[in-house]
Motif scaffolding. Structure first.
Motif, PDB file in Angstrom:
ATOM      1  N   GLU A   1       0.825  -1.209   0.000  1.00  0.00           N
ATOM      2  CA  GLU A   1       0.000   0.000   0.000  1.00  0.00           C
ATOM      3  C   GLU A   1       0.863   1.264   0.000  1.00  0.00           C
ATOM      4  N   LEU A   2       1.971   1.245   0.705  1.00  0.00           N
ATOM      5  CA  LEU A   2       2.890   2.379   0.623  1.00  0.00           C
ATOM      6  C   LEU A   2       3.424   2.526  -0.796  1.00  0.00           C
ATOM      7  N   GLY A   3       3.632   1.398  -1.473  1.00  0.00           N
ATOM      8  CA  GLY A   3       4.077   1.441  -2.854  1.00  0.00           C
ATOM      9  C   GLY A   3       3.087   2.161  -3.748  1.00  0.00           C
ATOM     10  N   HIS A   4       1.799   1.912  -3.530  1.00  0.00           N
ATOM     11  CA  HIS A   4       0.773   2.616  -4.324  1.00  0.00           C
ATOM     12  C   HIS A   4       0.923   4.130  -4.197  1.00  0.00           C
ATOM     13  N   ASN A   5       1.274   4.590  -3.007  1.00  0.00           N
ATOM     14  CA  ASN A   5       1.402   6.032  -2.799  1.00  0.00           C
ATOM     15  C   ASN A   5       2.653   6.608  -3.463  1.00  0.00           C
ATOM     16  N   HIS A   6       3.510   5.740  -4.024  1.00  0.00           N
ATOM     17  CA  HIS A   6       4.715   6.202  -4.723  1.00  0.00           C
ATOM     18  C   HIS A   6       4.690   5.838  -6.206  1.00  0.00           C
ATOM     19  N   GLN A   7       3.682   5.097  -6.605  1.00  0.00           N
ATOM     20  CA  GLN A   7       3.561   4.603  -7.971  1.00  0.00           C
ATOM     21  C   GLN A   7       3.184   5.747  -8.919  1.00  0.00           C
ATOM     22  N   SER A   8       3.596   5.654 -10.168  1.00  0.00           N
ATOM     23  CA  SER A   8       3.269   6.675 -11.164  1.00  0.00           C
ATOM     24  C   SER A   8       2.494   6.064 -12.313  1.00  0.00           C
ATOM     25  N   GLY A   9       1.462   6.767 -12.741  1.00  0.00           N
ATOM     26  CA  GLY A   9       0.693   6.322 -13.887  1.00  0.00           C
ATOM     27  C   GLY A   9       1.452   6.423 -15.192  1.00  0.00           C
ATOM     28  N   ASP A  10       2.520   7.211 -15.225  1.00  0.00           N
ATOM     29  CA  ASP A  10       3.282   7.367 -16.467  1.00  0.00           C
ATOM     30  C   ASP A  10       3.918   6.053 -16.902  1.00  0.00           C
ATOM     31  N   TRP A  11       4.334   5.226 -15.947  1.00  0.00           N
ATOM     32  CA  TRP A  11       4.963   3.951 -16.300  1.00  0.00           C
ATOM     33  C   TRP A  11       4.146   2.743 -15.823  1.00  0.00           C
ATOM     34  N   THR A  12       2.866   2.996 -15.558  1.00  0.00           N
ATOM     35  CA  THR A  12       1.953   1.919 -15.161  1.00  0.00           C
ATOM     36  C   THR A  12       0.836   1.838 -16.190  1.00  0.00           C
TER      37      THR A  12
ATOM     38  N   ASP B   1      -1.108   2.998 -25.134  1.00  0.00           N
ATOM     39  CA  ASP B   1      -0.132   2.603 -26.161  1.00  0.00           C
ATOM     40  C   ASP B   1       1.188   3.340 -25.957  1.00  0.00           C
ATOM     41  N   GLU B   2       1.106   4.633 -25.682  1.00  0.00           N
ATOM     42  CA  GLU B   2       2.321   5.420 -25.471  1.00  0.00           C
ATOM     43  C   GLU B   2       3.044   4.992 -24.200  1.00  0.00           C
ATOM     44  N   LYS B   3       2.292   4.585 -23.182  1.00  0.00           N
ATOM     45  CA  LYS B   3       2.932   4.119 -21.947  1.00  0.00           C
ATOM     46  C   LYS B   3       3.783   2.881 -22.206  1.00  0.00           C
ATOM     47  N   ARG B   4       3.239   1.922 -22.953  1.00  0.00           N
ATOM     48  CA  ARG B   4       3.994   0.703 -23.242  1.00  0.00           C
ATOM     49  C   ARG B   4       5.206   1.007 -24.126  1.00  0.00           C
ATOM     50  N   ASP B   5       4.992   1.838 -25.142  1.00  0.00           N
ATOM     51  CA  ASP B   5       6.090   2.185 -26.047  1.00  0.00           C
ATOM     52  C   ASP B   5       7.217   2.894 -25.304  1.00  0.00           C
ATOM     53  N   GLN B   6       6.837   3.894 -24.501  1.00  0.00           N
ATOM     54  CA  GLN B   6       7.873   4.658 -23.793  1.00  0.00           C
ATOM     55  C   GLN B   6       8.612   3.788 -22.788  1.00  0.00           C
ATOM     56  N   TRP B   7       7.893   2.885 -22.143  1.00  0.00           N
ATOM     57  CA  TRP B   7       8.545   2.020 -21.169  1.00  0.00           C
ATOM     58  C   TRP B   7       9.650   1.207 -21.843  1.00  0.00           C
ATOM     59  N   MET B   8       9.332   0.600 -22.986  1.00  0.00           N
ATOM     60  CA  MET B   8      10.330  -0.209 -23.678  1.00  0.00           C
ATOM     61  C   MET B   8      11.491   0.646 -24.177  1.00  0.00           C
ATOM     62  N   VAL B   9      11.189   1.771 -24.792  1.00  0.00           N
ATOM     63  CA  VAL B   9      12.239   2.608 -25.376  1.00  0.00           C
ATOM     64  C   VAL B   9      13.138   3.186 -24.295  1.00  0.00           C
ATOM     65  N   ARG B  10      12.551   3.727 -23.258  1.00  0.00           N
ATOM     66  CA  ARG B  10      13.354   4.363 -22.207  1.00  0.00           C
ATOM     67  C   ARG B  10      14.189   3.329 -21.457  1.00  0.00           C
ATOM     68  N   PHE B  11      13.619   2.165 -21.158  1.00  0.00           N
ATOM     69  CA  PHE B  11      14.383   1.132 -20.459  1.00  0.00           C
ATOM     70  C   PHE B  11      15.517   0.620 -21.356  1.00  0.00           C
ATOM     71  N   SER B  12      15.214   0.418 -22.635  1.00  0.00           N
ATOM     72  CA  SER B  12      16.237  -0.076 -23.568  1.00  0.00           C
ATOM     73  C   SER B  12      17.407   0.897 -23.656  1.00  0.00           C
TER      74      SER B  12
ATOM     75  N   TYR C   1      11.368   9.756 -15.518  1.00  0.00           N
ATOM     76  CA  TYR C   1       9.939  10.003 -15.709  1.00  0.00           C
ATOM     77  C   TYR C   1       9.464  11.199 -14.883  1.00  0.00           C
ATOM     78  N   ARG C   2       9.934  11.286 -13.656  1.00  0.00           N
ATOM     79  CA  ARG C   2       9.507  12.387 -12.787  1.00  0.00           C
ATOM     80  C   ARG C   2       9.894  13.737 -13.366  1.00  0.00           C
ATOM     81  N   ALA C   3      11.022  13.762 -14.083  1.00  0.00           N
ATOM     82  CA  ALA C   3      11.532  15.025 -14.617  1.00  0.00           C
ATOM     83  C   ALA C   3      10.952  15.374 -15.983  1.00  0.00           C
TER      84      ALA C   3
END
Length: 538
Positions: free
Chosen positions: A370-381, A477-488, A464-466
């Motif tokens: 539950e503490l994790g939820h309070n730190h989670q971001s929708g940008d990469w979820t 769709d953009e969330k999945r794409d950005q996750w792969m590209v940024r992590f890669s 992501y925060r910045a």
């Protein structure tokens, strides 16, 4: 005509008629008098309505009660008569909750709750349910006056270490210079409204806030509760002094301020039925009985600070928080076994674990989650991972604070369960199944962590925060794409084949953006299922 055919015909007619009759039965209960008659008859054991009929009846009478005037001579006298006869049954307790079948009691309690919010403090009496929850004040407990300095730069609830006895008037005083627009006073930490539940183990709404507009504010709660001064968000005020009169002292430990000797000799025995353990990063609210024998709150709360610091580290944010997180235990909450928010709400069985250092050191999945939820971001979820990416924080705390690797923290990540899970999934490779199975989906993120370390996640989350608003993903769709590209790009590897093997939908545009990087697959990928042949492993 055969008997079998006739029976089938009669069954079909019955099946068609029953929903119509049920709808008609419910529709007639839109009439408040018919609804009240049903509720009274049911309470007397004369009829057995359906759940839908009971809910409709309560709703109809409640709505009508809102509309009638105090001079009504039809509905109001009947309600008053029923309240006199059945009011004593409208007291939910953990041992004897009010269920949908207790429709009349739930109606009377609902109307009573609404009436209490309109009454001035001098007309508030202790509600009978308060003795069961949130709890009774011990006989002879002294009432005190206490001056408090409130840090106006810290928003939301400020704990006072004071408790409002049910039905007693509390006076809040500020000098004129300290009057700040938007500051309120709250009684009660148990803010979840549970009226939507089929079962009520307590009164559905037992907390309330009042604005502080004058130098003196008088308040009272029929249920009682811990007293808080609430500072509005983004106020950035300086310190101001508040005086609280006629309150009962409750145990409050503040790391770095409360003397341990004083805690052991006096504070933990204070009469308030609820206690709080606080740092600048987190505040725990538990029944006072859970801390009466707590000898070392310092080490316990230092541990909790480590948990919060770990969450902040992974999230890429400052360890110095704008305000503390809060965890409040309750006899019944609005949703789930626990839920995130301000405060995080848990059931009472979590309270003893929260204040037991030995238990917490072993790892507490639910609370860390539950503490994790309070730190989670929708940008990469993205869709289907709300209950997945949150557990990156759970696992990070397990490892950094409790010393347990992801494979040790949850059985779904242990060998051989994870290997079997992956093998079974790859046999179908259905992304919708992946989205419905948080344990399976978490394995994908753990494979990345085991190969590239937590440092990559920390770097990525900070990135992501910045992000400026125009670069944030606008849809799934953009969330999945950005996750792969940024992590890669962060690891210098092409993760396209990896996500494709997991069945995660990625656009061709995103695949092309990282096509120049060397392809990668994890070392534990089942060889028989890997369709990359000679792809280098991590």
């Amino acid at each position: 005509m055969s008997r079998l055919f006739l029976a089938a015909l009669l069954f079909a007619l019955f099946a068609a008629i029953v929903p119509v009759l049920a709808a008609e039965s419910t529709n007639r209960l839109v009439n408040a008098l018919a609804a009240l008659e049903l509720l009274e008859s049911q309470a007397r054991g004369q009829v057995k309505p359906t759940k839908e009929e009971m809910l409709q009846a309560v709703s109809s009478v409640t709505s009508a009660a809102h509309a009638i005037t105090p001079t009504d001579t039809i509905l109001l006298p009947r309600l008053q008569k029923l309240a006199t006869e059945f009011g004593a049954q409208a007291i939910p307790t953990p041992e004897k909750p009010l269920n949908v079948a207790d429709g009349l009691s739930r109606l009377l309690l609902t109307l009573q709750m609404e009436d209490l919010t309109k009454r001035p403090p001098d007309q508030i009496k202790a509600h009978p349910s308060a003795a069961f929850f949130p709890g009774a004040i011990p006989d002879g407990a002294p009432r005190v006056t206490k001056e408090l300095m409130i840090d106006g730069a810290t928003p939301e609830w400020h704990s006072t270490g004071l408790y409002a006895a049910p039905g007693e008037i509390i006076e809040i005083s500020l000098n004129r210079a300290s009057l700040i627009k938007g500051v309120t006073v709250r009684i009660g930490a148990h803010k979840d409204d549970i009226r939507g539940h089929d079962q009520w183990s307590r009164v559905p709404e037992i907390t309330r806030e009042w604005p502080i507009k004058d130098a003196q504010t008088f308040i009272a709660s029929p249920f009682g509760g811990l007293i808080y001064i609430v500072v509005p968000k983004n106020g950035k005020f300086g310190e101001f002094k508040v005086t609280v009169r006629n309150a009962v002292e409750a145990p409050l430990f503040v790391l770095g301020q409360t003397d341990t000797k004083d805690w052991c000799e006096r504070i933990r025995a204070l009469p308030g039925p609820w206690a709080e353990l606080a740092t600048r990063k987190i505040i725990l609210t538990v029944p006072s009985g859970q801390i009466r024998k707590l000898e070392d709150p310092v080490t316990l709360m230092q541990f909790w600070d480590q948990v919060l610091d770990a969450d902040a580290e992974l999230a890429g944010r400052s360890k110095e928080r704008e305000r503390p997180e809060r965890i409040v235990s309750d006899v019944q909450i609005s949703v789930g076994y626990m839920h995130s928010g301000y405060p995080i709400m848990t059931h009472l069985d979590a309270a003893p674990r929260m204040v037991d250092l030995a238990v917490m050191k072993k790892g507490e999945w639910g609370l860390f989650h539950e503490l994790g939820h309070n730190h989670q971001s929708g940008d990469w979820t993205f869709n289907g991972t709300g209950e997945v990416t949150v557990n990156l924080f759970t696992l990070f705390v397990f490892e950094k604070v409790c010393g347990k690797k992801p494979r040790e923290a949850n059985k779904c990540l242990a060998v051989p369960q994870r290997d079997e899970s992956l093998k079974n999934y790859l046999a179908v490779c259905d992304f919708s199944k992946w989205q419905r199975d948080p344990g399976l989906a978490l394995l994908m993120y753990v494979q990345l962590q085991e190969s590239f370390g937590w440092e990559t996640y920390i770097k990525l989350f900070a990135e992501y925060r910045a992000l400026p608003d125009n670069e944030r993903p606008k849809n799934d769709d953009e969330k999945r794409d950005q996750w792969m590209v940024r992590f890669s790009k962060a690891v210098g590897k092409n993760l396209g084949p990896f996500l494709e093997a997991w069945g995660v939908p990625i656009s061709e545009t995103a695949f092309r953006e990282i096509s120049g990087l060397p392809t990668w697959m994890p070392s534990d990928w089942p060889a028989a299922q890997a369709n990359l042949g000679d792809a280098p492993s991590g």
